[in-house]
Design a protein around this motif. Structure first.
Motif, PDB file in Angstrom:
ATOM      1  N   THR A  37     -33.448 -64.674  54.461  1.00 22.50           N
ATOM      2  CA  THR A  37     -33.333 -64.126  55.823  1.00 22.50           C
ATOM      3  C   THR A  37     -33.919 -65.072  56.868  1.00 22.50           C
ATOM      4  O   THR A  37     -33.523 -65.044  58.030  1.00 22.50           O
ATOM      5  CB  THR A  37     -34.046 -62.761  55.909  1.00 22.50           C
ATOM      6  N   SER A  38     -34.845 -65.936  56.446  1.00 19.46           N
ATOM      7  CA  SER A  38     -35.486 -66.852  57.401  1.00 19.46           C
ATOM      8  C   SER A  38     -34.541 -67.970  57.858  1.00 19.46           C
ATOM      9  O   SER A  38     -34.820 -68.627  58.859  1.00 19.46           O
ATOM     10  CB  SER A  38     -36.745 -67.459  56.781  1.00 19.46           C
ATOM     11  N   THR A  40     -31.059 -67.435  58.125  1.00 14.97           N
ATOM     12  CA  THR A  40     -29.831 -66.858  58.685  1.00 14.97           C
ATOM     13  C   THR A  40     -29.961 -66.762  60.196  1.00 14.97           C
ATOM     14  O   THR A  40     -31.081 -66.703  60.732  1.00 14.97           O
ATOM     15  CB  THR A  40     -29.563 -65.464  58.094  1.00 14.97           C
ATOM     16  N   PRO A  41     -28.837 -66.746  60.937  1.00 15.48           N
ATOM     17  CA  PRO A  41     -28.908 -66.752  62.405  1.00 15.48           C
ATOM     18  C   PRO A  41     -29.719 -65.606  62.990  1.00 15.48           C
ATOM     19  O   PRO A  41     -30.531 -65.798  63.899  1.00 15.48           O
ATOM     20  CB  PRO A  41     -27.437 -66.661  62.816  1.00 15.48           C
ATOM     21  N   ASN A  42     -29.512 -64.372  62.470  1.00 17.14           N
ATOM     22  CA  ASN A  42     -30.207 -63.217  63.029  1.00 17.14           C
ATOM     23  C   ASN A  42     -31.339 -62.712  62.141  1.00 17.14           C
ATOM     24  O   ASN A  42     -32.009 -61.740  62.482  1.00 17.14           O
ATOM     25  CB  ASN A  42     -29.213 -62.072  63.270  1.00 17.14           C
ATOM     26  N   GLY A  43     -31.528 -63.359  61.008  1.00 15.49           N
ATOM     27  CA  GLY A  43     -32.624 -62.992  60.123  1.00 15.49           C
ATOM     28  C   GLY A  43     -32.475 -61.642  59.462  1.00 15.49           C
ATOM     29  O   GLY A  43     -33.475 -60.984  59.165  1.00 15.49           O
ATOM     30  N   THR A  44     -31.222 -61.201  59.205  1.00 19.43           N
ATOM     31  CA  THR A  44     -30.999 -59.903  58.590  1.00 19.43           C
ATOM     32  C   THR A  44     -30.702 -60.063  57.103  1.00 19.43           C
ATOM     33  O   THR A  44     -30.200 -61.102  56.655  1.00 19.43           O
ATOM     34  CB  THR A  44     -29.827 -59.167  59.261  1.00 19.43           C
ATOM     35  N   GLU A  46     -28.425 -58.406  55.465  1.00 17.30           N
ATOM     36  CA  GLU A  46     -26.974 -58.407  55.264  1.00 17.30           C
ATOM     37  C   GLU A  46     -26.409 -59.823  55.336  1.00 17.30           C
ATOM     38  O   GLU A  46     -25.554 -60.218  54.527  1.00 17.30           O
ATOM     39  CB  GLU A  46     -26.285 -57.524  56.298  1.00 17.30           C
ATOM     40  N   GLU A  47     -26.888 -60.625  56.297  1.00 16.69           N
ATOM     41  CA  GLU A  47     -26.446 -62.020  56.391  1.00 16.69           C
ATOM     42  C   GLU A  47     -26.868 -62.808  55.152  1.00 16.69           C
ATOM     43  O   GLU A  47     -26.103 -63.640  54.637  1.00 16.69           O
ATOM     44  CB  GLU A  47     -27.023 -62.665  57.650  1.00 16.69           C
TER      45      GLU A  47
END
Length: 244
Positions: A37-38, A40-44, A46-47
């Motif tokens: 998550t760190s 990913t663009p939005n830190g989610t 799901e991403e």
């Protein structure tokens, strides 16, 4: 169909190994995917799941089907395979029945992985799921054919284990399984273009992201279908040599 039924019967009587084979990808999905998550663009989460779930599916194809040829080595040593090869049975069926079993198991294991990812928050459309499953089946077809061809050529568990382990680690690292290859140095990104698993992982991520027009998708399907034909031809020729 006769060979496939025989192989599925053996699997039904001893289902332990497929269950053990799927535990490692599930543990990676549960314990490693949240760490992404760190980056990913939005830190989610799901991403992160969109990024890592295709890698977990490729992991099954690697660690599951690549070791399926070890059973064939034992049949070669005991003379079982030689008797089958000189019987009235259609020789390609001897290999294809085993390969079909491996692909069926790979698809079932992939469905379990997708179910776990969905419980964790992965949301993708059915067309993307269907295409990814087809891609994993093609990757499993290649890996199984390669495993059986290698087993028929080497005919020794220790030698085959050393060969598989030697190539498995660099192929895994250069495919972007653990981290996207885009974060790697330029030289590693260039070398990764020669790794077929790289295209499987990237195509899976593109499909899960909804990008059906990504160039890696047709490349991955074409590459694995071509490699499957080549490795199947190799394994059948090795079987003919075994029959004398």
């Amino acid at each position: 169909m006769l060979f496939l039924g025989h192989e599925l019967g053996i699997l039904r009587r001893n289902p332990v190994w497929p269950l053990f084979g799927i535990m490692q990808p599930i543990l990676y999905l549960l314990l490693f995917a949240p760490l992404l998550t760190s980056i990913t663009p939005n830190g989610t989460l799901e991403e992160a799941l969109v990024m890592f779930t295709p890698a977990a599916l490729v992991m099954i194809a690697l660690f599951g089907t690549m070791f399926s040829g070890f059973g064939m080595i034992n049949e070669t040593r005991n003379g079982v395979l030689e008797r089958l090869a000189v019987s009235q049975a259609w020789r390609p069926a001897i290999v294809l029945g085993r390969v079909a079993k491996d692909v069926i198991m790979l698809v079932l294991q992939s469905l379990i992985i997708l179910g776990v990812a969905a419980l964790m928050g992965l949301r993708v459309g059915l067309p993307a799921v269907g295409l990814v499953l087809l891609l994993m089946a093609a990757a499993g077809l290649f890996a199984a054919n390669l495993s059986y061809g290698l087993a028929l050529a080497v005919r020794d568990e220790n030698g085959m284990s050393q060969i598989v382990q030697f190539f498995l680690v660099p192929l895994m690292l250069l495919s972007g399984l653990m981290l996207p290859i885009s974060v790697a140095p330029d030289w590693m990104q260039a070398v990764a273009r020669f790794n077929p698993l790289y295209y499987a992982v990237e195509a899976g991520r593109a499909l899960f992201a909804g990008d059906f027009s990504d160039g890696t998708v047709p490349v991955a399907f074409g590459l694995f279908l071509a490699l499957s034909v080549l490795t199947l031809t190799w394994s059948l020729r090795s079987l003919r040599k075994l029959a004398g």
